[in-house]
Design an enzyme around this catalytic site. Structure first.
Site, PDB file in Angstrom:
ATOM      1  N   LYS A 122       2.785   7.952   7.504  1.00  0.00           N
ATOM      2  CA  LYS A 122       2.681   6.798   6.605  1.00  0.00           C
ATOM      3  C   LYS A 122       2.406   7.184   5.146  1.00  0.00           C
ATOM      4  CE  LYS A 122       2.460   3.141   9.688  1.00  0.00           C
ATOM      5  NZ  LYS A 122       2.077   3.684  11.005  1.00  0.00           N
ATOM      6  N   GLU A 181      -1.182  -4.615   4.182  1.00  0.00           N
ATOM      7  CA  GLU A 181      -1.638  -5.120   5.465  1.00  0.00           C
ATOM      8  C   GLU A 181      -1.667  -3.938   6.419  1.00  0.00           C
ATOM      9  OE1 GLU A 181       1.592  -5.195   4.573  1.00  0.00           O
ATOM     10  OE2 GLU A 181       2.121  -3.872   6.236  1.00  0.00           O
ATOM     11  N   SER A 196       5.102  11.663  14.988  1.00  0.00           N
ATOM     12  CA  SER A 196       4.771  10.809  13.843  1.00  0.00           C
ATOM     13  C   SER A 196       3.293  10.813  13.458  1.00  0.00           C
ATOM     14  CB  SER A 196       5.230   9.376  14.114  1.00  0.00           C
ATOM     15  OG  SER A 196       4.666   8.886  15.320  1.00  0.00           O
TER      16      SER A 196
END
Ligand SMILES: *Cc1c(COP(=O)(O)O)cnc(C)c1O
Length: 408
Positions: free
Chosen positions: A100, A122, A389
């Site tokens: 991310k 969010e 990930s």
């Protein structure tokens, strides 16, 4: 059928100026946000073609996030399964624990360039929230994170991490009190404060230009894989797979290879407890075309068009819509999709930990489980490359609880 009339695949031709990936994507937002979204698109396109912006981003990715990440040969996993050679792209090694941060750094540099001082985001499980809070601390930006009250309860440690980094974490009490409601609240904030505020969206979802921007900021994953694979094996993999929530880690991993038609690309969705309504988040199994939170795509909804409840053991895959670019490449037959159940994902979580000493996130455990299933079907001279990930530190307690190993 005459296949020669099919247009040549050109990954750079999409999306069009209004954000369409074929029939998918677009800008389904309130009128007041159209102007700000066009401004954002314009600012992004200028930044994208500015070498100084790209240079600064590359520096932040290296020095703050820890790029490049390794392409790791999973030797014991490969031996155990007795099929294809398995490589792991180690996005779990990045600062704050998952891919991310790639997108967050790109968008925050854009926010700074646009003169915004206040950032909102969010978060569901908290991974995007932590990446945003950490990077806002790094750049000295005010940071507000919206999070469903139920998610805050489940992810209390992540809430504390965000607050340590100076973020104002605001609980959302509406509806199911999870990610969907948090996104609604962030959109409401953005409408009200759009002049001062930059909204950092966390996956390849939402209105144009977000799916394009988020994809672009994650492309670095696949670019590194190409270089590293050629260094290590002198050739490209036969198959690549990634887990798909909104689809950001997957599109970043695949994008570089979309035109390498010999490589099979597989996206793995959350099969949850099974494929009955409400028990999973496999949008390509039970979903249909609809609009949710800014874009047109495959969505889990009931016959009246109400958004269906979803379930997955991993909060990061537990969302009713899938990124529009994935829907497009599914129709093209370029990316195939499958799903993995909660139980299989837990087996993936344990197997990678035991054989390789790498504890994957529960989201990531879905693609690990796919590799457990798939590698033995492949030949030992073939290569299967999966995107790791994120790391599983955040999930250890939940996995222990599900296994009944921890009294928590
Ligand atoms: C958020 C998250 C995902 C799912 O999001 P995508 O946008 O589909 O990548 C997957 N893995 C990890 C570790 C995550 O934190």
């Amino acid at each position: 059928m005459n296949t020669t009339t099919k247009p040549k695949l050109d990954r750079f031709s999409l999306p069009d100026a209004r954000g369409h990936f074929g029939a998918y994507g677009g800008m389904f937002v309130p009128e007041t946000l159209m102007g700000p979204l066009y401004d954002l698109n314009k600012a992004y396109l200028e930044a994208r073609s500015d070498p100084a912006f790209q240079e600064e981003l590359a520096r932040q990715l290296k020095e703050f996030a820890g790029r490049p990440t390794e392409l790791y040969y999973a030797e014991r996993l490969t031996q155990q399964l007795g099929g294809a050679k398995i490589y792991l792209k180690r996005e779990d090694m990045l600062h704050t624990g998952a891919h991310k941060i790639n997108n967050v750094l790109g968008q925050l540099l854009l926010a700074v360039r646009m003169g915004k001082k206040r950032v909102i985001a969010e978060t569901g499980a908290g991974q995007h929230g932590i990446a945003t809070a950490a990077a806002c601390a790094r750049f000295g930006l005010e940071c507000v994170i919206y999070m469903g009250a139920e998610d805050m309860r489940r992810q209390a440690l992540n809430v504390y991490r965000m607050r340590l980094c100076g973020a104002d974490v605001r609980g959302v009490e509406a509806g199911q009190k999870t990610l969907k409601e948090a996104i609604n609240e962030a959109m409401r904030d953005w409408v009200t404060n759009v002049r001062s505020t930059y909204y950092v969206l966390g996956s390849a979802l939402g209105s144009h230009p977000y799916p394009m921007m988020v994809r672009d900021f994650h492309q670095v994953i696949g670019k590194e894989v190409r270089k590293q694979m050629l260094e290590k094996e002198g050739r490209l993999p036969d198959e690549m797979a990634a887990c798909v929530g909104g689809g950001s880690n997957a599109i970043g991993f695949f994008f570089e290879f979309l035109e390498d038609l010999d490589i099979r690309l597989v996206g793995v969705e959350a099969g949850g407890r099974g494929l009955d309504r409400g028990d999973h988040a496999a949008r390509f199994e039970g979903g249909k075309l609809g609009v949710l939170q800014g874009c047109k795509t495959w969505i889990l909804q009931d016959p009246e068009g109400q958004i269906e409840l979803t379930h997955s053991v991993s909060a990061g895959l537990d969302y009713a819509a899938v990124g529009p670019e994935h829907a497009f490449y599914k129709d093209q037959g370029r990316i195939e999709f499958g799903n993995i159940s909660d139980d299989e994902a837990l087996l993936g979580f344990e197997t990678l930990s035991r054989l390789e000493g790498i504890i994957p996130a529960l989201e990531t455990s879905h693609v690990v489980a796919y590799a457990l299933r798939r590698a033995p079907e492949m030949r030992s001279d073939q290569i299967l490359c999966i995107n790791l990930s994120g790391r599983g530190d955040k999930d250890v307690q939940e996995a222990g609880r599900l296994r009944g190993d921890l009294s928590v």
